[in-house]
Design a protein around this motif. Sequence first.
Motif, PDB file in Angstrom:
ATOM      1  N   PRO A  59     -21.270  -7.995 -20.415  1.00  0.00           N
ATOM      2  CA  PRO A  59     -19.764  -7.789 -20.397  1.00  0.00           C
ATOM      3  C   PRO A  59     -19.631  -6.413 -20.135  1.00  0.00           C
ATOM      4  O   PRO A  59     -19.435  -5.511 -19.265  1.00  0.00           O
ATOM      5  CB  PRO A  59     -19.874  -7.371 -21.691  1.00  0.00           C
ATOM      6  CG  PRO A  59     -21.047  -6.828 -22.531  1.00  0.00           C
ATOM      7  CD  PRO A  59     -22.911  -8.010 -21.248  1.00  0.00           C
ATOM      8  N   LEU A  60     -17.740  -7.064 -19.882  1.00  0.00           N
ATOM      9  CA  LEU A  60     -16.661  -5.287 -19.143  1.00  0.00           C
ATOM     10  C   LEU A  60     -15.503  -5.161 -20.397  1.00  0.00           C
ATOM     11  O   LEU A  60     -15.290  -6.452 -21.096  1.00  0.00           O
ATOM     12  CB  LEU A  60     -16.207  -5.945 -18.223  1.00  0.00           C
ATOM     13  CG  LEU A  60     -16.949  -6.072 -16.998  1.00  0.00           C
ATOM     14  CD1 LEU A  60     -16.159  -6.729 -16.166  1.00  0.00           C
ATOM     15  CD2 LEU A  60     -17.674  -4.752 -16.575  1.00  0.00           C
ATOM     16  N   PRO A  61     -15.518  -4.117 -20.420  1.00  0.00           N
ATOM     17  CA  PRO A  61     -13.923  -3.949 -21.171  1.00  0.00           C
ATOM     18  C   PRO A  61     -12.760  -4.837 -20.754  1.00  0.00           C
ATOM     19  O   PRO A  61     -12.648  -5.287 -19.684  1.00  0.00           O
ATOM     20  CB  PRO A  61     -13.748  -2.509 -21.541  1.00  0.00           C
ATOM     21  CG  PRO A  61     -15.539  -1.759 -20.939  1.00  0.00           C
ATOM     22  CD  PRO A  61     -16.088  -3.079 -20.029  1.00  0.00           C
ATOM     23  N   ARG A  62     -11.595  -4.754 -20.824  1.00  0.00           N
ATOM     24  CA  ARG A  62     -10.561  -5.499 -20.718  1.00  0.00           C
ATOM     25  C   ARG A  62     -10.110  -5.162 -19.722  1.00  0.00           C
ATOM     26  O   ARG A  62      -9.460  -3.561 -19.545  1.00  0.00           O
ATOM     27  CB  ARG A  62      -9.534  -6.010 -22.509  1.00  0.00           C
ATOM     28  CG  ARG A  62      -8.255  -6.626 -22.099  1.00  0.00           C
ATOM     29  CD  ARG A  62      -7.491  -6.387 -23.077  1.00  0.00           C
ATOM     30  NE  ARG A  62      -6.202  -7.472 -22.500  1.00  0.00           N
ATOM     31  CZ  ARG A  62      -5.274  -7.048 -23.502  1.00  0.00           C
ATOM     32  NH1 ARG A  62      -5.124  -6.890 -24.236  1.00  0.00           N
ATOM     33  NH2 ARG A  62      -4.259  -8.186 -22.935  1.00  0.00           N
ATOM     34  N   ASN A  63      -9.616  -6.044 -18.575  1.00  0.00           N
ATOM     35  CA  ASN A  63      -9.173  -5.395 -17.992  1.00  0.00           C
ATOM     36  C   ASN A  63     -10.002  -4.242 -16.519  1.00  0.00           C
ATOM     37  O   ASN A  63      -9.158  -4.213 -16.035  1.00  0.00           O
ATOM     38  CB  ASN A  63      -7.698  -4.788 -17.961  1.00  0.00           C
ATOM     39  CG  ASN A  63      -6.154  -5.393 -18.496  1.00  0.00           C
ATOM     40  OD1 ASN A  63      -7.053  -6.677 -18.127  1.00  0.00           O
ATOM     41  ND2 ASN A  63      -5.401  -5.180 -19.475  1.00  0.00           N
ATOM     42  N   GLU A  64     -10.976  -4.051 -17.051  1.00  0.00           N
ATOM     43  CA  GLU A  64     -12.387  -3.042 -15.989  1.00  0.00           C
ATOM     44  C   GLU A  64     -12.462  -4.392 -15.177  1.00  0.00           C
ATOM     45  O   GLU A  64     -12.820  -5.468 -15.415  1.00  0.00           O
ATOM     46  CB  GLU A  64     -12.798  -2.595 -17.235  1.00  0.00           C
ATOM     47  CG  GLU A  64     -13.263  -2.272 -16.288  1.00  0.00           C
ATOM     48  CD  GLU A  64     -14.706  -0.852 -16.442  1.00  0.00           C
ATOM     49  OE1 GLU A  64     -15.837  -0.789 -16.754  1.00  0.00           O
ATOM     50  OE2 GLU A  64     -13.775  -0.076 -17.911  1.00  0.00           O
ATOM     51  N   THR A  65     -13.057  -4.221 -13.801  1.00  0.00           N
ATOM     52  CA  THR A  65     -13.301  -5.216 -12.599  1.00  0.00           C
ATOM     53  C   THR A  65     -14.749  -3.900 -12.465  1.00  0.00           C
ATOM     54  O   THR A  65     -15.151  -2.622 -12.923  1.00  0.00           O
ATOM     55  CB  THR A  65     -12.045  -5.136 -11.992  1.00  0.00           C
ATOM     56  OG1 THR A  65     -11.649  -3.699 -11.075  1.00  0.00           O
ATOM     57  CG2 THR A  65     -10.873  -5.343 -12.189  1.00  0.00           C
TER      58      THR A  65
END
Length: 812
Positions: free
Chosen positions: A320-326
């Motif tokens: 998983p990645l936090p929102r808008n993190e790339t």
Amino acid sequence: MSITLRLIIGGIVFAVIAGAFGTFSLYNQSHALSLAMGIHDDAVVPLDRLTVAQSRVERLRDRLEMSFASRESGQRPVLSDQEKTLFTQGIQDIKSELVDVFDSDLSEKAIFVISGLRYPLSRLSASEGNLSQHAVLTQLGELSGSLSEASQIVRNDLQTYRNSADTQIKGSMWLSLIGLGSIILALLAFAYFMARAVAGPLRYVTSVARTVATPQHCDPIVPRGPKEIATMLMAIAQMQSRCASLAETMSHRTTALSGQLAEQQDQLSAALNNMTQALCMLDGDKKLLVCNEVFKYYFGEHALGTSARVFLRDPRLTSPLPRNETSVILMETERGEIMEVKRRGMTGRGLLITFEDITERQKIAEKLEHVAGHDGLTDLPNRHSFAADVDELLARRRDDFVLLVLDIRNFKSINDTFGHPIGDALLVQSGERLMREVGPKATVARLGGDEFGVVAPGIRLPEVAEEFAQSIVAAFAEPFDIEGRRINAGLSVGLIHVRPSEIEAGTNADILLQNCDLALYQAKEAPRSGFRMFQPAMRERLRDRREMELDLKVALENDQLELFYQPFVDAGRNTVSGFEALLRWRHPVKGMISPAVFVPLAEETGLIEQIGTWCLQTACRQAAEWPSGMTISVNLSPVQFRSPTLLSDIDSALAQSGIEPKRLQIEVTESLFLDESDNILAILQAFRKRGLTISMDDFGTGYSSLGYLSRFPFDKIKIDQSFVRDLSRPENIAIVRSVISLSRALKMNVMAEGIETHEQMQILYDEGCREMQGYFFSKPRPGAELAQMTAEIGQRWSTDLKLTRSAQREAA
């Protein structure tokens, strides 16, 4: 009637009732407080004072009895002075306790009994103790009885007051409870009234609002009930009308947007499927939401909703990645493609993932990285890559290692003689031979030009390092076979043995390579191939060299340089034909410094151009004071020929001094022609056009003298002193004879330098050489001594410079 008005009326009524109840309660509380204060002031306080006064009387009587009992028999039955004082003070204390009692509002019976106490107390007080023992005790006993009677009467009155107060307080409590119940009943009646007036209309409003909220058809709304609810129903009716209009509008817009959405869906699908990158979108449960055709090509067909674990085996891709993190990840597919994976976090823990095939780009990047770190000719690591390897060994601080810098001897001459292709092939074969010799654990690199570097880990002893260097030098003793030619190329090696655990802080590859270069410089000074191990003293010599460089700059500024002159002797005419200008440095601390020491330094630092210009100007200025037949010879360094101002510097020196160009002789060495020969010849041609005399110094010691004699006709050849020094050897005489014969054939003058004995002078004269130079005639001397030097040589022609007649006849 509106709800607001109803609430106002109800509130006023309730406020009046509450105010009346509050006033009644305040009255009852005030009356109860008054009763309590009356009981306290008129009963409790007097009773307390009477009780205290009685106890004081009892104590005074007891003390006097004890005092009387302690007297001796026979004493008078009157009070002593001490007993009088005790008695008088006791009566005063009793009177003070009864002051407030006399002024209290008591019952008539209590007032009568207490008033009867005034007289006995006054009489006892006035007696001042002048009473008999029996009278005192009798009077105090009567007084105690009166106080006890009064206390009992006051106590009975107190009980009467309490009973009356209890009756009044209970009556007030019942009246308060009745009032509170009335208020509660009134409040409940008002609430019931408001509920009846408002609840029904509100239920109707709720029903109407629910009907409007549903898409079902509803009857027209009829306003009713209180004013506010009627107004609300009218507003809902207007909202009902607007909702109907809005629903119709939204229906039309929905139809239009459905068409646009379908069109955009087709465009999005076309864009996704025409991307060069594979794309997929996963929801929060890591299930497939969207993918394009490129994704299907690489990962296969999968139905929407398929778990990502089915087609993405690498767990890093679905983390998983936090929102808008790339994030960017490199991965390799089962078919061997290298993918650059870019991931972006979405709402609800979803992921947007793109896959770009960078297989070719990666290959190009690896190739570029290889090119950046390797030499293009030999494919060996370059200096930058080699230094990184050395720094890594230093960082480990674990294994000892030896670092070597190797230079191919005479490479420039080989390159110039056989051509650049042969030179390049020699470099390639040298690298291959080094790799074979040092083994797989060592690293070989080309540092630049004809320099190579070797780092070999695991060598723990300096002696083993020297053996390692010697084996490399020995490996280059075997000639190279290049295009049918056998080419000998020796090695000069500078090395340093490194123990990382003992190395000083801050030491890096650049410093170690610099140390190797210092050792290499010493190895290159040796006449044969060999190696030198770095010693700290070499760095001290480097420091001395830098100090000399700074001192040399100061010498130029402070006129510490000067020219000495050594004569050219014409043995055929018994005259001095000219002088060679020789540079000297008179250091204020170190004394006279040889040009062999500071001229190479000046050539390396570039100061030789400034020094050479000064020499030209000074030599020409001093030669202008000599007889017009004398020449002045000035040596030019090969470095000066790279200066763009060389010709203008010579023109300026001639113009400022005013001497004829033919009197200026330029001496060059054969090393001048090792590089940029065409450019050198062009400059020499410019000298010839100006009328200068051009001489080749140290002739016969280089590699290509004859070739350049054929390309450029020098005016004079100087036989090197190495051949003149030992003319007893037949081969040296043969060389000298050959040079003299060659100069005659080419119509060039010849001069022999380094003559130190009359025998050497006689032999050269017999061979036909007329111009000579050397310490036998004179050492180099300052310009101020030239007249004396010329005179001394003139006087010697009849003595030690005199040649034999037979030699003169043979020469004639």
